[in-house]
Design a protein around this motif. Sequence first.
Motif, PDB file in Angstrom:
ATOM      1  N   ALA A  89     -18.596   8.007  -3.328  1.00 34.36           N
ATOM      2  CA  ALA A  89     -17.316   7.787  -2.804  1.00 34.36           C
ATOM      3  C   ALA A  89     -16.206   7.123  -3.846  1.00 34.36           C
ATOM      4  O   ALA A  89     -15.164   7.571  -4.075  1.00 34.36           O
ATOM      5  CB  ALA A  89     -17.441   6.959  -1.646  1.00 34.36           C
ATOM      6  N   CYS A  90     -16.841   6.260  -4.671  1.00 39.06           N
ATOM      7  CA  CYS A  90     -15.953   5.464  -5.547  1.00 39.06           C
ATOM      8  C   CYS A  90     -15.504   6.509  -6.838  1.00 39.06           C
ATOM      9  O   CYS A  90     -14.306   6.328  -6.938  1.00 39.06           O
ATOM     10  CB  CYS A  90     -16.781   4.289  -6.254  1.00 39.06           C
ATOM     11  SG  CYS A  90     -15.638   3.101  -6.996  1.00 39.06           S
ATOM     12  N   HIS A  91     -16.372   7.200  -7.138  1.00 42.23           N
ATOM     13  CA  HIS A  91     -16.182   8.329  -8.239  1.00 42.23           C
ATOM     14  C   HIS A  91     -15.098   9.162  -7.800  1.00 42.23           C
ATOM     15  O   HIS A  91     -14.146   9.531  -8.489  1.00 42.23           O
ATOM     16  CB  HIS A  91     -17.397   8.800  -8.733  1.00 42.23           C
ATOM     17  CG  HIS A  91     -17.182   9.728  -9.666  1.00 42.23           C
ATOM     18  ND1 HIS A  91     -16.817   9.203 -11.145  1.00 42.23           N
ATOM     19  CD2 HIS A  91     -17.390  11.044  -9.799  1.00 42.23           C
ATOM     20  CE1 HIS A  91     -16.889  10.506 -11.673  1.00 42.23           C
ATOM     21  NE2 HIS A  91     -17.066  11.673 -11.109  1.00 42.23           N
ATOM     22  N   ALA A  92     -15.274   9.631  -6.452  1.00 47.23           N
ATOM     23  CA  ALA A  92     -14.329  10.711  -5.955  1.00 47.23           C
ATOM     24  C   ALA A  92     -13.051  10.214  -5.967  1.00 47.23           C
ATOM     25  O   ALA A  92     -12.056  11.169  -6.030  1.00 47.23           O
ATOM     26  CB  ALA A  92     -14.884  11.133  -4.486  1.00 47.23           C
ATOM     27  N   LEU A  93     -12.667   8.771  -5.849  1.00 44.33           N
ATOM     28  CA  LEU A  93     -11.307   8.299  -5.783  1.00 44.33           C
ATOM     29  C   LEU A  93     -10.696   8.209  -7.201  1.00 44.33           C
ATOM     30  O   LEU A  93      -9.707   7.557  -7.510  1.00 44.33           O
ATOM     31  CB  LEU A  93     -11.442   6.925  -5.158  1.00 44.33           C
ATOM     32  CG  LEU A  93     -11.678   7.146  -3.459  1.00 44.33           C
ATOM     33  CD1 LEU A  93     -11.662   5.567  -3.061  1.00 44.33           C
ATOM     34  CD2 LEU A  93     -10.508   8.044  -2.781  1.00 44.33           C
ATOM     35  N   GLY A  94     -11.391   8.696  -8.312  1.00 41.69           N
ATOM     36  CA  GLY A  94     -11.037   8.583  -9.490  1.00 41.69           C
ATOM     37  C   GLY A  94     -11.379   7.372 -10.472  1.00 41.69           C
ATOM     38  O   GLY A  94     -10.922   7.319 -11.589  1.00 41.69           O
TER      39      GLY A  94
ATOM     40  N   ARG B  61     -12.545  -0.993   0.955  1.00 38.78           N
ATOM     41  CA  ARG B  61     -12.659  -2.463   1.180  1.00 38.78           C
ATOM     42  C   ARG B  61     -12.728  -3.285  -0.118  1.00 38.78           C
ATOM     43  O   ARG B  61     -12.168  -4.076  -0.518  1.00 38.78           O
ATOM     44  CB  ARG B  61     -13.709  -3.089   1.932  1.00 38.78           C
ATOM     45  CG  ARG B  61     -13.665  -4.619   2.373  1.00 38.78           C
ATOM     46  CD  ARG B  61     -12.401  -4.943   2.800  1.00 38.78           C
ATOM     47  NE  ARG B  61     -12.555  -6.536   2.980  1.00 38.78           N
ATOM     48  CZ  ARG B  61     -13.140  -7.132   3.753  1.00 38.78           C
ATOM     49  NH1 ARG B  61     -13.350  -6.518   4.995  1.00 38.78           N
ATOM     50  NH2 ARG B  61     -13.106  -8.513   3.934  1.00 38.78           N
ATOM     51  N   LEU B  62     -13.442  -2.674  -1.108  1.00 36.49           N
ATOM     52  CA  LEU B  62     -13.745  -3.096  -2.471  1.00 36.49           C
ATOM     53  C   LEU B  62     -12.609  -3.109  -3.411  1.00 36.49           C
ATOM     54  O   LEU B  62     -12.232  -3.948  -3.909  1.00 36.49           O
ATOM     55  CB  LEU B  62     -15.180  -2.316  -3.017  1.00 36.49           C
ATOM     56  CG  LEU B  62     -16.444  -2.514  -2.525  1.00 36.49           C
ATOM     57  CD1 LEU B  62     -17.345  -1.690  -3.140  1.00 36.49           C
ATOM     58  CD2 LEU B  62     -16.934  -4.139  -2.581  1.00 36.49           C
ATOM     59  N   LEU B  63     -11.880  -2.015  -3.178  1.00 32.46           N
ATOM     60  CA  LEU B  63     -10.568  -1.832  -3.859  1.00 32.46           C
ATOM     61  C   LEU B  63      -9.587  -2.975  -3.331  1.00 32.46           C
ATOM     62  O   LEU B  63      -8.996  -3.205  -4.075  1.00 32.46           O
ATOM     63  CB  LEU B  63      -9.969  -0.251  -3.770  1.00 32.46           C
ATOM     64  CG  LEU B  63     -10.986   0.744  -4.299  1.00 32.46           C
ATOM     65  CD1 LEU B  63     -10.605   2.156  -4.155  1.00 32.46           C
ATOM     66  CD2 LEU B  63     -11.192   0.465  -6.002  1.00 32.46           C
ATOM     67  N   ALA B  64      -9.535  -2.954  -2.187  1.00 30.14           N
ATOM     68  CA  ALA B  64      -8.686  -3.908  -1.399  1.00 30.14           C
ATOM     69  C   ALA B  64      -8.812  -5.410  -1.793  1.00 30.14           C
ATOM     70  O   ALA B  64      -7.999  -6.275  -2.229  1.00 30.14           O
ATOM     71  CB  ALA B  64      -8.691  -3.836   0.056  1.00 30.14           C
TER      72      ALA B  64
ATOM     73  N   GLY C  34     -21.288  13.495 -12.815  1.00 37.19           N
ATOM     74  CA  GLY C  34     -20.234  12.953 -13.675  1.00 37.19           C
ATOM     75  C   GLY C  34     -20.687  11.446 -13.983  1.00 37.19           C
ATOM     76  O   GLY C  34     -19.610  10.851 -14.780  1.00 37.19           O
ATOM     77  N   MET C  35     -21.460  10.467 -13.316  1.00 33.25           N
ATOM     78  CA  MET C  35     -21.774   9.237 -13.675  1.00 33.25           C
ATOM     79  C   MET C  35     -22.885   9.108 -14.303  1.00 33.25           C
ATOM     80  O   MET C  35     -23.921   9.460 -14.123  1.00 33.25           O
ATOM     81  CB  MET C  35     -21.692   8.351 -12.299  1.00 33.25           C
ATOM     82  CG  MET C  35     -20.410   8.721 -11.324  1.00 33.25           C
ATOM     83  SD  MET C  35     -20.782   8.023  -9.749  1.00 33.25           S
ATOM     84  CE  MET C  35     -21.555   9.253  -8.859  1.00 33.25           C
ATOM     85  N   PRO C  36     -22.522   8.055 -15.555  1.00 34.36           N
ATOM     86  CA  PRO C  36     -23.751   7.952 -16.266  1.00 34.36           C
ATOM     87  C   PRO C  36     -24.998   6.993 -15.363  1.00 34.36           C
ATOM     88  O   PRO C  36     -24.409   6.232 -14.694  1.00 34.36           O
ATOM     89  CB  PRO C  36     -23.259   7.076 -17.333  1.00 34.36           C
ATOM     90  CG  PRO C  36     -21.856   6.507 -17.007  1.00 34.36           C
ATOM     91  CD  PRO C  36     -21.597   7.376 -15.949  1.00 34.36           C
TER      92      PRO C  36
ATOM     93  N   GLU D 287     -16.693   0.141 -20.386  1.00 32.23           N
ATOM     94  CA  GLU D 287     -16.344   1.459 -20.365  1.00 32.23           C
ATOM     95  C   GLU D 287     -16.072   1.967 -18.962  1.00 32.23           C
ATOM     96  O   GLU D 287     -15.628   3.240 -18.726  1.00 32.23           O
ATOM     97  CB  GLU D 287     -17.468   2.484 -21.117  1.00 32.23           C
ATOM     98  CG  GLU D 287     -17.896   2.118 -22.546  1.00 32.23           C
ATOM     99  CD  GLU D 287     -16.885   2.581 -23.396  1.00 32.23           C
ATOM    100  OE1 GLU D 287     -16.316   3.880 -23.225  1.00 32.23           O
ATOM    101  OE2 GLU D 287     -16.267   1.986 -24.290  1.00 32.23           O
ATOM    102  N   HIS D 288     -16.085   1.111 -17.974  1.00 32.08           N
ATOM    103  CA  HIS D 288     -16.074   1.704 -16.639  1.00 32.08           C
ATOM    104  C   HIS D 288     -15.212   0.638 -15.633  1.00 32.08           C
ATOM    105  O   HIS D 288     -14.843  -0.595 -16.332  1.00 32.08           O
ATOM    106  CB  HIS D 288     -17.746   1.987 -15.962  1.00 32.08           C
ATOM    107  CG  HIS D 288     -18.478   3.052 -16.644  1.00 32.08           C
ATOM    108  ND1 HIS D 288     -19.043   2.714 -17.811  1.00 32.08           N
ATOM    109  CD2 HIS D 288     -18.367   4.250 -16.330  1.00 32.08           C
ATOM    110  CE1 HIS D 288     -19.775   3.791 -18.130  1.00 32.08           C
ATOM    111  NE2 HIS D 288     -19.358   4.716 -17.525  1.00 32.08           N
TER     112      HIS D 288
END
Length: 386
Positions: free
Chosen positions: A149-154, A373-376, A206-208, A234-235
């Motif tokens: 979900a986190c990767h899908a948001l860019g 929530r984490l992004l907030a 797409g995620m290492p 790098e992330h």
Amino acid sequence: MDTTTAPLAPNVRVLLAASDADPGGARAVTTGPAAIPEDFPADVVQACTGLAPLTVGPREHPAQAARALLGEPEVAGVVLVTPEGRPTPPTEPGIVLGDLHRCCEPDGADHLIALLLAVQHPPQARIVAVTGARGGLGASTFLLHVARACHALGNRVAIVDADPAGGLGLLMGEGVLPGLRWADLPADEPAFRPEKLVTALPAWLGMPVLTGDGRGGARGPQQIRAAVDALRAEHDFVMLDLPRGATPPADATVLLTSGLDLRSAVAAEALSARLKTPRRLGPPPAGPAGIVAADTDAADGVGPSAAAPLKVYTVVRKTGEDVTPDELALMTRTEIIAILPHERAVVQRIARGDDPTRGRGALRSQARAVVDRLLADGADLLKEAS
């Protein structure tokens, strides 16, 4: 760490603050070899940066000397090495502090290389550590949902399996590309080049991913710390699958998975109390202005001895009826961030060896809510820093 092919940190300078009295008083930064202790690995500095270490006299202000170096166009960072007993100067962006005594020990060269990498590649990713109050609660599966979900948001996301058994890769189905596993990495490496580690790892969606295989998983805190530090450079996020009872990085956000049965609740209560007073797994992250303090002399050998409160959330799995979510929140003194139902389709995918994050369901929507929530939380931290 191979430093013979090309300079490891060509744009970094190493500055030593002298401890003995300087009869000459204040003077400009020099390369005088007399001021460099005999046991200091000056040859490593030369090999890694292309230049000999610089020195500053005892009557000079080390931070001012480091700041002057940092102001030079070709200098991107400074490792400021100070002796024990000398007041530690405040750090600022581009300056990493090191201990002179530590650098002069038998393994001081490895420690110095770690300092060079720390200033050249400051950690920027947030760490989200997922762990379970007990086994069988699906913490690892939920970690994969959160990562996706986190990767899908860019966001740039890396996944690290810290379990000694190294079984996270088995949950990812057949979508994991070839690459290095824990057993392929040196167990005692003090630091990894971020760009080389990332490109050598297998990828999932797409995620290492750094996980184990039939040879086992992570072989100790030092190996985990070095890998996590490299991936953080790098992330945006590093998702850490944490074994039950293991110590997370001191600046991590922890998602503690618990059921509503009494056994899970009691274990979650104990783990929550312990997680809020941890020892560090690795060096602290860059602060609001990019400050990095690279002290790695904890008693357990895995990071600085100073501890910081962890942000701990509880993820509830709907198993058992001994306590309610509200009662569990009171026991753990945490906020319930997600309530996960049992999804038969996910269990069936795992049994078939398929990707458990495929399809749509409550787990996927709950993972997206957790990421929001984490992004907030991250946005709030940036507002506080500004």
